[in-house]
Structures are given as structure tokens and as C-alpha cells.
Write an enzyme that holds these catalytic residues in place. Structure first.
Site, PDB file in Angstrom:
ATOM      1  N   LYS A  86     -16.094 -10.895 -18.805  1.00 54.61           N
ATOM      2  CA  LYS A  86     -16.333 -11.875 -17.727  1.00 54.61           C
ATOM      3  C   LYS A  86     -15.083 -12.694 -17.460  1.00 54.61           C
ATOM      4  O   LYS A  86     -14.199 -12.827 -18.320  1.00 54.61           O
ATOM      5  CB  LYS A  86     -17.500 -12.815 -18.060  1.00 54.61           C
ATOM      6  CG  LYS A  86     -17.308 -13.725 -19.298  1.00 54.61           C
ATOM      7  CD  LYS A  86     -16.542 -15.015 -19.026  1.00 54.61           C
ATOM      8  CE  LYS A  86     -16.136 -15.733 -20.292  1.00 54.61           C
ATOM      9  NZ  LYS A  86     -15.007 -16.603 -20.203  1.00 54.61           N
ATOM     10  N   ASP A 123     -21.737 -17.846 -24.503  1.00 53.88           N
ATOM     11  CA  ASP A 123     -21.482 -16.865 -23.435  1.00 53.88           C
ATOM     12  C   ASP A 123     -22.400 -15.639 -23.492  1.00 53.88           C
ATOM     13  O   ASP A 123     -22.436 -14.852 -22.557  1.00 53.88           O
ATOM     14  CB  ASP A 123     -20.050 -16.313 -23.587  1.00 53.88           C
ATOM     15  CG  ASP A 123     -19.007 -17.162 -22.882  1.00 53.88           C
ATOM     16  OD1 ASP A 123     -19.385 -18.054 -22.117  1.00 53.88           O
ATOM     17  OD2 ASP A 123     -17.815 -16.895 -23.107  1.00 53.88           O
TER      18      ASP A 123
HETATM   19  C1  LIG Z   1     -14.654 -21.068 -22.748  1.00 55.01           C
HETATM   20  C2  LIG Z   1     -15.785 -20.111 -22.459  1.00 55.01           C
HETATM   21  C3  LIG Z   1     -16.066 -20.180 -20.946  1.00 55.01           C
HETATM   22  O1  LIG Z   1     -17.041 -19.250 -20.570  1.00 55.01           O
HETATM   23  O2  LIG Z   1     -15.537 -18.750 -22.770  1.00 55.01           O
HETATM   24  P1  LIG Z   1     -14.244 -18.006 -23.413  1.00 55.01           P
HETATM   25  O3  LIG Z   1     -13.096 -18.349 -22.562  1.00 55.01           O
HETATM   26  O4  LIG Z   1     -14.086 -18.485 -24.818  1.00 55.01           O
HETATM   27  O5  LIG Z   1     -14.573 -16.530 -23.360  1.00 55.01           O
HETATM   28  C4  LIG Z   1     -17.059 -20.515 -23.236  1.00 55.01           C
HETATM   29  O6  LIG Z   1     -17.422 -21.847 -22.977  1.00 55.01           O
HETATM   30  C5  LIG Z   1     -16.949 -20.281 -24.719  1.00 55.01           C
HETATM   31  O7  LIG Z   1     -18.133 -19.730 -25.137  1.00 55.01           O
HETATM   32  P2  LIG Z   1     -18.269 -18.996 -26.574  1.00 55.01           P
HETATM   33  O8  LIG Z   1     -16.999 -18.281 -26.876  1.00 55.01           O
HETATM   34  O9  LIG Z   1     -19.542 -18.246 -26.560  1.00 55.01           O
HETATM   35  O10 LIG Z   1     -18.296 -20.252 -27.497  1.00 55.01           O
HETATM   36  P3  LIG Z   1     -19.247 -20.583 -28.759  1.00 55.01           P
HETATM   37  O11 LIG Z   1     -19.094 -19.487 -29.747  1.00 55.01           O
HETATM   38  O12 LIG Z   1     -20.596 -20.976 -28.300  1.00 55.01           O
HETATM   39  O13 LIG Z   1     -18.505 -21.897 -29.297  1.00 55.01           O
HETATM   40  C6  LIG Z   1     -17.265 -21.840 -29.948  1.00 55.01           C
HETATM   41  C7  LIG Z   1     -16.657 -23.223 -29.921  1.00 55.01           C
HETATM   42  O14 LIG Z   1     -16.180 -23.535 -28.585  1.00 55.01           O
HETATM   43  C8  LIG Z   1     -16.406 -24.890 -28.259  1.00 55.01           C
HETATM   44  N1  LIG Z   1     -17.348 -24.982 -27.118  1.00 55.01           N
HETATM   45  C9  LIG Z   1     -18.004 -23.894 -26.675  1.00 55.01           C
HETATM   46  C10 LIG Z   1     -18.878 -23.984 -25.596  1.00 55.01           C
HETATM   47  C11 LIG Z   1     -19.048 -25.261 -24.994  1.00 55.01           C
HETATM   48  N2  LIG Z   1     -19.875 -25.425 -23.960  1.00 55.01           N
HETATM   49  N3  LIG Z   1     -18.375 -26.338 -25.460  1.00 55.01           N
HETATM   50  C12 LIG Z   1     -17.503 -26.218 -26.510  1.00 55.01           C
HETATM   51  O15 LIG Z   1     -16.896 -27.206 -26.904  1.00 55.01           O
HETATM   52  C13 LIG Z   1     -16.979 -25.536 -29.525  1.00 55.01           C
HETATM   53  O16 LIG Z   1     -15.888 -26.026 -30.264  1.00 55.01           O
HETATM   54  C14 LIG Z   1     -17.618 -24.342 -30.248  1.00 55.01           C
HETATM   55  O17 LIG Z   1     -17.711 -24.544 -31.634  1.00 55.01           O
END
Ligand SMILES: C[C@@](CO)(OP(=O)(O)O)[C@H](O)COP(=O)(O)OP(=O)(O)OC[C@H]1O[C@@H](n2ccc(N)nc2=O)[C@H](O)[C@@H]1O
Ligand SMILES: Nc1ncnc2c1ncn2[C@@H]1O[C@H](COP(=O)(O)OP(=O)(O)O)[C@@H](O)[C@H]1O
Length: 337
Positions: free
Chosen positions: A17, A148
Site C-alpha cells: 500500500k 495496517d
Molecule cells: C505509518 C503507517 C501508515 O499507514 O504505515 P507504514 O508506513 O509503517 O507502512 C502505519 O501507521 C503504521 O502501521 P503499522 O506498521 O501497522 O504499525 P503498528 O505495528 O500498529 O505500530 C508500530 C508502531 O508505530 C507507531 N504508530 C503506529 C500506528 C499509529 N496510528 N500510531 C503510531 O504511533 C507506534 O509507535 C507503534 O508502536
């Protein structure tokens, strides 16, 4: 769904994504940030196959295979074991061997680990014949493992709220063309990028408002006007990602100079997504980036595409034909042909 015979292996294809919009609210007490994001699944896929085995294991091949852990921390393995625990008392499940063909950049902001977890849930539900595990329960299990993951069960284009785990489909017609650039040797940790975003906000002394979906982006998606979408792309984590990985600024500028209509860091980065107007423009930009851009992997993709879908189900000695049309956006979970 009922399969009649015991499945020998199930293969699921799952997309990565990008976030067309990512509005990050204040830090919550549970350590997550309240979000409003527009997820968009793109045609860069991992393939996850599960089959019964003596013991739990995971094996990873493909261009990004070496960067993926094959121990207990692998998210697909965690997901499969979690579903096994939640299956209900009467259903018997065997350990599985999981094979991942890894094409989604690792730690790249494209949710590759989450994608593999979503795929493992869909594949194991089918392999174990867990007809009673409804989509709602699958989504609950998914949300408990990562913010996610529920989106990767849906795919398409969808609003993510809460910490990202609450997913509402967006009705968007047509297709967007993308060129994805993953810089050589670059990776970013999601929690570190969120922490950097907080630090930069604190330093600037800004009041953080509640997150909300961008009206301009929603309107542009309804019309599916590429230039309007390009102008409305937004990511509150981009400044933090660039602060931690300054070479991203150069990559963003290079793509725009070479003709991209729009550019943004995907989620927490460091993958950069360039929006172009057609397949021809995508080819031109890929060639331009390969010749004159910063070093990295360059992939063309389209979106939106469906989430985790069963593409192969081997239930006897002879392989069966694919049970779904993987190119047709479908509802949550596998569509049985
Ligand atoms: C930033 C995003 C954007 O879609 O994706 P990626 O770029 O990593 O793929 C997401 O919010 C990533 O989601 P995901 O990778 O599933 O995160 P999680 O495992 O739930 O959380 C990992 C860590 O990211 C931070 N986290 C995540 C989600 C959120 N809404 N707030 C946060 O602060 C927290 O520190 C958490 O402990
Ligand atoms: N199946 C998997 N595929 C990719 N990464 C995984 C997997 N399982 C665990 N991980 C770990 O999750 C971390 C985040 O990876 P990934 O989901 O690809 O990135 P992002 O959170 O930036 O979207 C990686 O550093 C990796 O160690």
C-alpha cells in the site's frame, strides 16, 4: 467456505500500500497516534503459500527475501499462530510451513510485513477449513497484530481511522499509475518516524489538531483526475522521514524534475511514490530515474487493486485452476469462483 477435501496448500497474493493522504493527530495514551489516512493498494505483490507441516516455519525468497526475519518475529508466522489460537475449541489445526515470495520493499513504508500477515490469515483460514471464522473476527485478529493489517484484507482505496485499523472503503473509479522508488540500502523504522514527527512538532511548538481526511483529496479521487490527485497528495510523516533520511528530498525532487505529476513519501517511508498520468509516462519516468536519478529499485504499479486474495488452492494431487480473478477488486476476503 467448505472445500470438501483437505487442502494441501493455499497460495494468496497480497499487494503493498501507499498512503495518498496521511493526517497524524496527537499521541494517544496507548502510544499510538490518532490517524486519518487514505490507503491505496498498488500492484506490487508478495505471494504467501501455506501447507501443513510437522512444525511451524517460514521461508522467504524473492528480491527482498534476505531482509525478512524467519524467526518467531515474522509477522506472517505470528498471524498464523494467532489465528490457530482463536480458531474455536472444536477446530483442529496443524502447524504450517509458510513460504513468502517477497517483492514489497522491507521497512519501506509499504506495509509489506502487514501484507504478509493479512495473506497468512486468509490462507490459513482456507487451509484449515475455518468456515466459522467470519470476516469480522479475521479483522479483529488482524487489528490486534498491526494497525495496517485490516486494510490489506480489503485493498482498494479506503479511509483508515482510529490508529489506522478502522477501514471504510472509498468509492473511487478508474486507475492511477505509479512509479515506486526504493532507495538502495535505505530503511526506516515506523515508531522512530512517528517519534521524529512528535519531536519536530514539539520543536515548532505547534498545536496538533484532530486528524481529518483531506476534502480536496476525496474530491479529486471521486473525479479521478490525476493532476488534482497529484496536487492533493499529503503526508504528515514526510517531513519526519526526510529529517531522518535527508537523501529522500533529492529523490522527490528528481522524480518531479523528470516529469512526475506528483510525489510523496509512502507512509513512514522511505519508499517514494511518484504519480504519473499513464503507462507511457510511467515507462518514461522509470527510464529517466534509472538513468539520472538516485540509485534504487524502481517499479511501475497501478492502483487501486484488491487486498489479500486466494490465487491457488491445491486440494488434491493435481493443482487446481485459480479460484479468483485477482485483477478484479472484490469484497473483503477471498471470492470463490
Ligand atoms: C505509518 C503507517 C501508515 O499507514 O504505515 P507504514 O508506513 O509503517 O507502512 C502505519 O501507521 C503504521 O502501521 P503499522 O506498521 O501497522 O504499525 P503498528 O505495528 O500498529 O505500530 C508500530 C508502531 O508505530 C507507531 N504508530 C503506529 C500506528 C499509529 N496510528 N500510531 C503510531 O504511533 C507506534 O509507535 C507503534 O508502536
Ligand atoms: N513478513 C515480513 N515481511 C517484512 N517485514 C517483516 C515481516 N515480518 C516481520 N517483519 C519486520 O517488520 C519490520 C517492518 O517491515 P515492513 O512491514 O516491511 O515495513 P513498514 O512498517 O515500513 O511498512 C521489518 O523491519 C521486519 O524486520
Amino acid at each position: 467456505m467448505t472445500t470438501g477435501t483437505q487442502a494441501h496448500s493455499v497460495t494468496v497474493r497480497v499487494p503493498g500500500k501507499i498512503n495518498l493522504g496521511l493526517s497524524v493527530g496527537p499521541l494517544r495514551e496507548d502510544g499510538y497516534h490518532e490517524l486519518s489516512t487514505i490507503y491505496h493498494a498498488v500492484s506490487l505483490y508478495d505471494t504467501v503459500t501455506v501447507q501443513p507441516a510437522e512444525r511451524w516455519s517460514v521461508h522467504v525468497t524473492g528480491p527482498w527475501g534476505e531482509r525478512v526475519p524467519t524467526d518467531e518475529s515474522n509477522l506472517a508466522l505470528v498471524a498464523a499462530k494467532t489465528l490457530a489460537k482463536r480458531r474455536g475449541r472444536r477446530a483442529k489445526v496443524d502447524p504450517v510451513r509458510i513460504d513468502i515470495d517477497k517483492h514489497i520493499p522491507v521497512a519501506g513504508g509499504m506495509a509489506g510485513g502487514s501484507a504478509d500477515a493479512a495473506a497468512a490469515l486468509v490462507a490459513c483460514r482456507e487451509l484449515w477449513g475455518l468456515d466459522h471464522v467470519e470476516n469480522d473476527l479475521l479483522e479483529l485478529v488482524a487489528a490486534s497484530l498491526g494497525s495496517d493489517i485490516p486494510f490489506l484484507l480489503h485493498g482498494g482505496t479506503a479511509i483508515g481511522s482510529g490508529r489506522g485499523e478502522q477501514v471504510t472503503p472509498v468509492l473511487a473509479r478508474g486507475e492511477l499509475h505509479w512509479v515506486l522508488w526504493a532507495g538502495e540500502g535505505l530503511s526506516l523504522s515506523t515508531p522512530e518516524v512517528y517519534a521524529e514527527c512528535d519531536r519536530l512538532r514539539e520543536e515548532a511548538g505547534v498545536e496538533v489538531p484532530a486528524p481529518e481526511p483531506s476534502g480536496a483529496l476525496m474530491a479529486a479521487l471521486r473525479r479521478m483526475d490525476t493532476d488534482e490527485v497529484a496536487d492533493a497528495l499529503c503526508n504528515d510523516l514526510q517531513e519526519a522521514a526526510v529529517s531522518l533520511q535527508p537523501s529522500l528530498a533529492e529523490a522527490l525532487a528528481a522524480g518531479l524534475d523528470l516529469g512526475a505529476r506528483g510525489a510523496l513519501v509512502s507512509g513512514s517511508g522511505p519508499t517514494v511514490a511518484f504519480l504519473v498520468g499513464s503507462q507511457t509516462e510511467a515507462i518514461d519516468l522509470s527510464v529517466g530515474l534509472a538513468a539520472n536519478g538516485p540509485t534504487g529499485d524502481i517499479v511501475r504499479a497501478v492502483g487501486p487493486v484488491p487486498g489479500a486474495q486466494i490465487v491457488h488452492h491445491r486440494s488434491g494431487p493435481e493443482p487446481t485452476r485459480p479460484r479468483t480473478d485477482p485483477d478484479r477488486p472484490g469484497p473483503l476476503g477471498p471470492v470463490v469462483g
